[in-house]
Design a protein around this motif. Structure first.
Motif, PDB file in Angstrom:
ATOM      1  N   LEU A 156     -22.856  51.826 -51.623  1.00  0.00           N
ATOM      2  CA  LEU A 156     -23.397  50.983 -50.553  1.00  0.00           C
ATOM      3  C   LEU A 156     -23.428  51.737 -49.232  1.00  0.00           C
ATOM      4  O   LEU A 156     -24.376  51.599 -48.446  1.00  0.00           O
ATOM      5  N   LEU A 157     -22.399  52.542 -48.965  1.00  0.00           N
ATOM      6  CA  LEU A 157     -22.398  53.352 -47.745  1.00  0.00           C
ATOM      7  C   LEU A 157     -23.463  54.450 -47.814  1.00  0.00           C
ATOM      8  O   LEU A 157     -24.087  54.778 -46.804  1.00  0.00           O
ATOM      9  N   ALA A 158     -23.663  55.007 -49.014  1.00  0.00           N
ATOM     10  CA  ALA A 158     -24.616  56.110 -49.148  1.00  0.00           C
ATOM     11  C   ALA A 158     -26.056  55.660 -48.950  1.00  0.00           C
ATOM     12  O   ALA A 158     -26.895  56.437 -48.473  1.00  0.00           O
ATOM     13  N   MET A 159     -26.361  54.413 -49.305  1.00  0.00           N
ATOM     14  CA  MET A 159     -27.741  53.935 -49.216  1.00  0.00           C
ATOM     15  C   MET A 159     -28.089  53.389 -47.833  1.00  0.00           C
ATOM     16  O   MET A 159     -29.211  52.953 -47.622  1.00  0.00           O
ATOM     17  N   ARG A 160     -27.160  53.439 -46.886  1.00  0.00           N
ATOM     18  CA  ARG A 160     -27.410  52.880 -45.555  1.00  0.00           C
ATOM     19  C   ARG A 160     -28.450  53.683 -44.785  1.00  0.00           C
ATOM     20  O   ARG A 160     -29.180  53.140 -43.967  1.00  0.00           O
ATOM     21  N   GLY A 161     -28.508  54.971 -44.989  1.00  0.00           N
ATOM     22  CA  GLY A 161     -29.406  55.795 -44.197  1.00  0.00           C
ATOM     23  C   GLY A 161     -28.739  56.262 -42.917  1.00  0.00           C
ATOM     24  O   GLY A 161     -27.522  56.153 -42.740  1.00  0.00           O
ATOM     25  N   PHE A 162     -29.549  56.763 -41.987  1.00  0.00           N
ATOM     26  CA  PHE A 162     -29.048  57.387 -40.767  1.00  0.00           C
ATOM     27  C   PHE A 162     -29.552  56.613 -39.555  1.00  0.00           C
ATOM     28  O   PHE A 162     -30.727  56.238 -39.491  1.00  0.00           O
ATOM     29  N   ALA A 163     -28.652  56.406 -38.613  1.00  0.00           N
ATOM     30  CA  ALA A 163     -28.988  55.639 -37.419  1.00  0.00           C
ATOM     31  C   ALA A 163     -29.902  56.443 -36.499  1.00  0.00           C
ATOM     32  O   ALA A 163     -29.855  57.681 -36.461  1.00  0.00           O
ATOM     33  N   VAL A 164     -30.726  55.722 -35.753  1.00  0.00           N
ATOM     34  CA  VAL A 164     -31.671  56.332 -34.817  1.00  0.00           C
ATOM     35  C   VAL A 164     -31.142  56.138 -33.402  1.00  0.00           C
ATOM     36  O   VAL A 164     -30.818  55.011 -33.013  1.00  0.00           O
ATOM     37  N   PRO A 165     -31.012  57.192 -32.612  1.00  0.00           N
ATOM     38  CA  PRO A 165     -30.532  57.040 -31.239  1.00  0.00           C
ATOM     39  C   PRO A 165     -31.436  56.126 -30.417  1.00  0.00           C
ATOM     40  O   PRO A 165     -32.664  56.201 -30.496  1.00  0.00           O
ATOM     41  N   ASP A 166     -30.814  55.251 -29.656  1.00  0.00           N
ATOM     42  CA  ASP A 166     -31.504  54.341 -28.731  1.00  0.00           C
ATOM     43  C   ASP A 166     -32.389  53.317 -29.447  1.00  0.00           C
ATOM     44  O   ASP A 166     -33.225  52.680 -28.808  1.00  0.00           O
ATOM     45  N   HIS A 167     -32.228  53.159 -30.764  1.00  0.00           N
ATOM     46  CA  HIS A 167     -32.995  52.165 -31.515  1.00  0.00           C
ATOM     47  C   HIS A 167     -32.066  51.501 -32.533  1.00  0.00           C
ATOM     48  O   HIS A 167     -31.966  51.935 -33.682  1.00  0.00           O
ATOM     49  N   SER A 168     -31.332  50.517 -32.095  1.00  0.00           N
ATOM     50  CA  SER A 168     -30.394  49.851 -32.984  1.00  0.00           C
ATOM     51  C   SER A 168     -31.151  49.076 -34.061  1.00  0.00           C
ATOM     52  O   SER A 168     -32.182  48.462 -33.809  1.00  0.00           O
ATOM     53  N   ARG A 183     -24.679  56.357 -30.992  1.00  0.00           N
ATOM     54  CA  ARG A 183     -24.209  55.536 -29.881  1.00  0.00           C
ATOM     55  C   ARG A 183     -23.961  56.345 -28.619  1.00  0.00           C
ATOM     56  O   ARG A 183     -23.739  55.765 -27.551  1.00  0.00           O
ATOM     57  N   ARG A 184     -23.973  57.661 -28.740  1.00  0.00           N
ATOM     58  CA  ARG A 184     -23.812  58.468 -27.537  1.00  0.00           C
ATOM     59  C   ARG A 184     -25.050  58.350 -26.666  1.00  0.00           C
ATOM     60  O   ARG A 184     -26.179  58.462 -27.174  1.00  0.00           O
ATOM     61  N   PRO A 185     -24.891  58.136 -25.380  1.00  0.00           N
ATOM     62  CA  PRO A 185     -26.072  57.974 -24.522  1.00  0.00           C
ATOM     63  C   PRO A 185     -26.869  59.257 -24.427  1.00  0.00           C
ATOM     64  O   PRO A 185     -26.329  60.371 -24.503  1.00  0.00           O
ATOM     65  N   SER A 186     -28.169  59.100 -24.282  1.00  0.00           N
ATOM     66  CA  SER A 186     -29.055  60.252 -24.155  1.00  0.00           C
ATOM     67  C   SER A 186     -28.858  60.915 -22.799  1.00  0.00           C
ATOM     68  O   SER A 186     -28.758  60.243 -21.768  1.00  0.00           O
ATOM     69  N   ARG A 187     -28.791  62.222 -22.825  1.00  0.00           N
ATOM     70  CA  ARG A 187     -28.672  62.980 -21.584  1.00  0.00           C
ATOM     71  C   ARG A 187     -30.067  63.267 -21.048  1.00  0.00           C
ATOM     72  O   ARG A 187     -30.871  63.937 -21.718  1.00  0.00           O
ATOM     73  N   ARG A 188     -30.343  62.759 -19.896  1.00  0.00           N
ATOM     74  CA  ARG A 188     -31.659  62.979 -19.279  1.00  0.00           C
ATOM     75  C   ARG A 188     -31.659  64.267 -18.494  1.00  0.00           C
ATOM     76  O   ARG A 188     -30.718  64.560 -17.743  1.00  0.00           O
TER      77      ARG A 188
END
Length: 316
Positions: free
Chosen positions: A96-108, A297-302
């Motif tokens: 179940l953890l393996a099928m979660r995929g990868f999170a996208v920064p700034d797009h929850s 979850r780390r904020p994007s560095r502008r």
């Protein structure tokens, strides 16, 4: 067990994972019971024998095992249950953890599950990818087994499994996979995964790679940036200094993917994997999905603007 030192995630992150996977686990349990009965449920939901471990504890023992490598027998002693119960719980939760995929920064709520998703996201968001390979030591196959030499890495001089990691310019993990035997070259592992086709389908996507992907960089010179080739020994001194400076700048822009590797190495199984090699892919995907949650979850560095703006109007 909920402390980050044991499970590897914060309590807020743990709560999100529980909320995300609880319904999936219940649905899978109901499906297995339906197949075992061969008919619809005769009694109300909740009737019958209860689980020795509720879903939260099953997720916790899986995270603790993935983070610290604590044996199943030790976890069974901590919970006062049979070792087989712990093994069954980890076998249920890890996929179940393996099928979660990868999170996208700034797009929850958005997850990247395939390489095509990563390239589509990079093209839409204008992200320049960083690609690199890493190797994890595994057990040596038994003597006489076919393909025994396939896991011997020419670089590490030991039995390894090679994985490929893709991150953005800030070291946030976007994808990790393409598990191949350690003897296979980095570039070959990516080509067999279909990377060249993705670069053809997304001509606007660019990436920075190391020397191991020189062939891809030669095939897609406008999209893939590799370290500059070393000048000949009789080249002028200025040309050699220029090559060193260009190589240093390219390495400093590509080092962020090494930081993504370092986050994965904090989990014990990816330092030296001692389990069955058939389960390595699921273990790696489960850990990578959790690492991507934290990095996203780390904020994007502008980047600061270099345009000069007058603080006030000056009358001449």
């Amino acid at each position: 067990m909920t402390h980050p030192a044991f499970c590897g995630v914060s309590r807020a992150h743990l709560g999100d994972v529980i909320e995300e996977l609880a319904d999936l686990w219940l649905a899978r349990c109901e499906s297995e019971l339906r197949e075992r009965r061969g008919a619809e449920r005769q009694r109300e939901a909740g009737a019958g024998p209860k689980h020795d471990l509720v879903f939260t504890d099953r997720l916790l023992v899986t995270l603790v095992h993935l983070r610290t490598g604590l044996p199943h027998a030790a976890l069974a002693e901590l919970y006062g249950i049979a070792r087989s119960t712990i093994s069954r719980a980890i076998g249920e939760i890890r996929p179940l953890l393996a099928m979660r995929g990868f999170a996208v920064p700034d797009h929850s709520g958005v997850r990247l599950r395939t390489l095509a998703d990563v390239f589509a996201y990079a093209e839409a968001a204008g992200v320049r990818l960083r690609i690199d390979g890493a190797e994890t030591q595994v057990r040596r196959p038994k003597a006489g087994r076919p393909g025994r030499r396939a896991f011997v890495s020419g670089k590490k001089k030991q039995n390894t499994i090679k994985t490929t990691t893709i991150s953005d310019g800030q070291g946030r993990l976007l994808w990790s996979g393409a598990d191949r035997p350690g003897r296979m070259h980095d570039q070959t592992a990516m080509r067999t995964e279909g990377t060249a086709e993705q670069f053809r389908l997304h001509p606007k996507v660019t990436a920075k790679v190391d020397e191991g992907y020189r062939g891809l960089a030669n095939e897609f010179p406008d999209q893939i940036s590799a370290p500059p080739t070393k000048p000949k020994g009789d080249a002028p001194l200025g040309e050699q200094y220029a090559w060193r400076e260009m190589r240093r700048r390219q390495s400093s822009q590509r080092i962020c993917v090494e930081h993504a590797h370092a986050e994965l190495r904090q989990w014990c199984p990816l330092q030296r994997y001692t389990g069955p090699r058939e389960e390595y892919a699921a273990t790696h995907q489960a850990i990578a999905s959790l690492v991507s949650d934290r990095s996203a979850r780390r904020p994007s560095r502008r980047k600061p603007s270099t345009e000069l703006v007058l603080a006030r109007q000056v009358a001449c």
